[in-house]
Design a protein around this motif. Structure first.
Motif, PDB file in Angstrom:
ATOM      1  N   ASN A 182       1.216  -1.344   0.060  1.00 11.68           N
ATOM      2  CA  ASN A 182       0.228  -0.087   0.012  1.00 11.68           C
ATOM      3  C   ASN A 182       1.004   1.191  -0.134  1.00 11.68           C
ATOM      4  N   ALA A 183       1.801   1.281   0.525  1.00  8.99           N
ATOM      5  CA  ALA A 183       2.804   2.381   0.386  1.00  8.99           C
ATOM      6  C   ALA A 183       3.421   2.783  -0.858  1.00  8.99           C
ATOM      7  N   LYS A 184       3.287   1.432  -1.590  1.00 10.15           N
ATOM      8  CA  LYS A 184       3.699   1.919  -3.429  1.00 10.15           C
ATOM      9  C   LYS A 184       2.464   2.067  -4.280  1.00 10.15           C
ATOM     10  N   ASN A 185       1.717   1.761  -3.453  1.00  8.19           N
ATOM     11  CA  ASN A 185       0.435   1.721  -4.451  1.00  8.19           C
ATOM     12  C   ASN A 185       0.148   0.857  -5.991  1.00  8.19           C
ATOM     13  N   THR A 186       0.917  -0.330  -5.350  1.00  4.58           N
ATOM     14  CA  THR A 186       1.137  -1.363  -6.339  1.00  4.58           C
ATOM     15  C   THR A 186       0.493  -3.198  -5.680  1.00  4.58           C
ATOM     16  N   VAL A 187       0.077  -3.760  -6.333  1.00  3.94           N
ATOM     17  CA  VAL A 187      -0.367  -4.955  -6.311  1.00  3.94           C
ATOM     18  C   VAL A 187       0.227  -6.364  -7.428  1.00  3.94           C
ATOM     19  N   PHE A 188       0.565  -7.679  -5.976  1.00  3.50           N
ATOM     20  CA  PHE A 188       1.598  -8.224  -7.465  1.00  3.50           C
ATOM     21  C   PHE A 188       0.701  -9.257  -7.701  1.00  3.50           C
ATOM     22  N   LEU A 189       1.104 -10.210  -8.690  1.00  5.61           N
ATOM     23  CA  LEU A 189       0.904 -11.543  -8.692  1.00  5.61           C
ATOM     24  C   LEU A 189       2.023 -12.325  -9.429  1.00  5.61           C
TER      25      LEU A 189
END
Length: 124
Positions: free
Chosen positions: A74-81
């Motif tokens: 959430n600090a980097k506004n990113t979601v990963f798969l």
């Protein structure tokens, strides 16, 4: 509005790994649950994985359990798969999506914003 941009797709041999990323901008990322969906050639788009707003709950479709892992920063506004042990049947365009929800949901219609998708091709 939330803008989503996926990256990390590509070509891989069966058994290999890829990590997809989805960068979000616009509204507060941590207010949204996030999901990954995919559309294989000739098929409908299907749910792959989802993560709750705070990251404490994840959900997966059965075919990717124990192979794929969804996570978020959430600090980097990113979601990963993270996709391991890839199979040819994982070949698809992968989309990330944002859902104005606390919980992780699996239904496509619940999601409010979508990225353009990134191609993943797995050869046998």
């Amino acid at each position: 509005q939330v803008q989503l941009v996926e990256s990390g797709g590509g070509m891989m041999q069966a058994g290999g790994s890829l990590r997809l990323s989805c960068a979000a901008s616009g509204r507060t990322f941590s207010n949204y649950a996030m999901g990954w969906f995919r559309r294989a050639p000739g098929k409908e788009r299907e749910f792959v994985a989802a993560i709750s707003r705070g990251g404490g709950t994840t959900r997966y479709t059965d075919s990717v359990k124990d192979r794929f892992t969804i996570s978020r920063d959430n600090a980097k506004n990113t979601v990963f798969l993270q996709m391991n042990s890839l199979k040819p049947e994982d070949t698809a365009v992968y989309y990330c999506a944002a859902d104005w929800s606390i919980v992780a949901r699996t239904t496509e219609s619940e999601y409010d914003y979508w990225g353009q998708g990134t191609q993943v091709t797995v050869s046998s």
